[in-house]
Enzyme design. Sequence first.
Site, PDB file in Angstrom:
ATOM      1  N   ARG B  73      39.520  44.639  34.760  1.00 11.09           N
ATOM      2  CA  ARG B  73      39.499  43.458  33.379  1.00 11.09           C
ATOM      3  C   ARG B  73      39.331  42.924  32.288  1.00 11.09           C
ATOM      4  NH1 ARG B  73      34.695  41.701  36.180  1.00 11.09           N
ATOM      5  NH2 ARG B  73      34.608  39.795  34.455  1.00 11.09           N
ATOM      6  N   ARG B 181      35.072  51.664  27.564  1.00 13.05           N
ATOM      7  CA  ARG B 181      35.206  52.682  28.145  1.00 13.05           C
ATOM      8  C   ARG B 181      35.326  54.201  27.909  1.00 13.05           C
ATOM      9  NH1 ARG B 181      34.092  49.089  31.934  1.00 13.05           N
ATOM     10  NH2 ARG B 181      35.067  47.432  31.972  1.00 13.05           N
TER      11      ARG B 181
END
Lengths: 227, 227, 227, 227
Positions: B73, B181
Amino acid sequence: MDVGLVQQLATDEMICMAARVSTIGRNALDRDEEKDQGLISFLLRDRHGSPFEHGSFTFRISAPIFVVREFMRHRAGMSYNEESGRYRELEPVFYVPAGERPLVQVGKAGQYDFKPGTFEQWFVASESTRTAYATAWESYQNMLAAGVAREVARSVLPVGIFSTFYVTCNPRSLMHFLSLRTKSDDAKYKSFPQVEIQMVADQMEEHFKRLMPTTHEAFVKHGRVAP
Amino acid sequence: MDVGLVQQLATDEMICMAARVSTIGRNALDRDEEKDQGLISFLLRDRHGSPFEHGSFTFRISAPIFVVREFMRHRAGMSYNEESGRYRELEPVFYVPAGERPLVQVGKAGQYDFKPGTFEQWFVASESTRTAYATAWESYQNMLAAGVAREVARSVLPVGIFSTFYVTCNPRSLMHFLSLRTKSDDAKYKSFPQVEIQMVADQMEEHFKRLMPTTHEAFVKHGRVAP
Amino acid sequence: MDVGLVQQLATDEMICMAARVSTIGRNALDRDEEKDQGLISFLLRDRHGSPFEHGSFTFRISAPIFVVREFMRHRAGMSYNEESGRYRELEPVFYVPAGERPLVQVGKAGQYDFKPGTFEQWFVASESTRTAYATAWESYQNMLAAGVAREVARSVLPVGIFSTFYVTCNPRSLMHFLSLRTKSDDAKYKSFPQVEIQMVADQMEEHFKRLMPTTHEAFVKHGRVAP
Amino acid sequence: MDVGLVQQLATDEMICMAARVSTIGRNALDRDEEKDQGLISFLLRDRHGSPFEHGSFTFRISAPIFVVREFMRHRAGMSYNEESGRYRELEPVFYVPAGERPLVQVGKAGQYDFKPGTFEQWFVASESTRTAYATAWESYQNMLAAGVAREVARSVLPVGIFSTFYVTCNPRSLMHFLSLRTKSDDAKYKSFPQVEIQMVADQMEEHFKRLMPTTHEAFVKHGRVAP
């Protein structure tokens, strides 16, 4: 495959208006539909791509994850939001190839051709798929019932399960997508998209053709190459 | 999760050199390590992001498809090539959560917290996962044995199967990735990455820290926000 | 025009390695230079562009602002840092066309051709340019001497003044740039770059050719089209 | 500075619809304006940026080249077409600072502050600017009259001459632009945009605020940081 056009702001006129700023600057201009055709054809032929970015299509698409994965490899001029397997329980909708789906691939990597399966192949595909899907779904449900987090339980779900996403693109990035994900004898470059993403791309092309007929015509005429 | 650094061209010096073209132009410059620290800290603090794009890391990563999907993404400044389920038969390597993986999610969407599972939950997760993976693999093999194309057969494979990809990013896009992340108490913005992608991101951060110590230090100091 | 290669991480091998992950996955592979040639040619011919993003070139370029402006219209896969007219006083280096620069344009917009100027045209161009540059520089200096901010004073500076910038690109974005900013009879698509940006592009192409000979050869062979 | 909104497809509703696909999937949903406010605020606070890409603004802007140059450094999610100095003769419209424009910069690079000029400074700026512009324009006209190509003649034109361009952006890239090119005491990060590009950005923000009031309110509330 379900492809809905959610909103759009896409006209041949805007492309021409943007292109003419090069040669006309801030001045007003009278439109002339015939000249627009020539201009758009010229722009596409000579790869003047930037005018084709002034527009916007937003689609809502439901497709199996293996299609979504191929789709989202397109980065430039593409915006995405997708259903989350962490935030919600997915629904038991799975992809099963229709009877006419060619099942056998021939040729070498990057240039595969396909031919129909035998009845037996179709039967194996059908049975194996159903068994795997059913077991995956049961495992998923068992974990959720036991209180296991959705993000852990989802790892058993197959890439054939459906997901839903929004994608916004502009006419240029849409043409780039179509040039790679549709198949046509008119295309200057050969492409070998998987049948299932073609089913999505073909529906997108219908919307494109209807909303921007002059641009679409020039796109086809010049070999389906994005500028 | 397997994260290997394949090639890199990433130095604190290049960041400074690029930044200084603003104020020094074409002139030669003597380096001064102490000034570099101040400059990099200033750039990160005041969100001067562009100097951090002059560098390159290429990683080869093996991870389950559900991790690959989250990874890809990230579009800006990220380049990908991935193993293809159309061109090759995938290998039977599947993700199974380790015993210490927290299994239960609490809180609401977008802000989940996690706590350890009970023994029973761990047992259900473990058994359900194994059953689903085994059935999926058997179905996949049956279809391939019958001559069904890989691209059709793959739809039964679970998102927990491993895939391998190359990703090339620059220091700026890497910091953006890490800011979303990884999870850290030092972070200015809260993030809630899934544990499995954290395992990948943490390994990438180790390489970043080793190769660009000054930039990494400033990144941490200013709250792990990408400029 | 001054084009220097500052750092690079660009090899034909890396392109092949990235491409082969599609078909080989995580497995080790023996290299075979002959096969590399065929693979790279195939990738370029069939527009498999993504493998060509795993590499990096950083150039430092000095060129007139009108060239910099054309250059920086390239966005995808391009990173920039430029000398600032706000943060520093620019230097009095201006672009004057050499005697052999064709001065007269014929044909219509988007397809201009050029022919040499007469002696009188060359004389007018030379004199007018010098006068304008001298006046602009004097005005700039007068304002700076009076304490006027650089960012205000710079508005008199001509687009013919030199500026210096760093640009980092990858092999794919470099090929895209070259396909539009060089001119060649071998090109599949006609392009009409201004001579001055060609002078920059030609120097960049020399570096590309030297560092990635196989990719460059395939780029030329397939009509100088970026994949 | 002239900023016109040419077309737009930008609503708070679309942002919410795109965001909710994460948690609701393909299901229909009843809108609830109050919940939309909370959702948008949450998205901006926690840097969920992707939903803000599903929209489109196209502006036509006339500004001096030095402003256009700063503007076009914004690459991600920005599309441009600009008046061409190769294809047309530019018009003699030049930027002259208004009387109230602060002329003197204090402080160090990257953090400049400005204060008003003295009358003498204003006089020098005004006279020097006019002289330089007049000479540049005369030189340009002389060359064109002699038959010298526009692309050669333009090199004498100052960066204070006006140019016109179209720019299309989405709400996310617009917020990013505003966060760097406006100045506000409410901003979490300090920015030091040049006054002239602020004049453009402020007009763009007015359109944004009017069309997407909820998103704009949340943008301000969370420190004018793009997600």
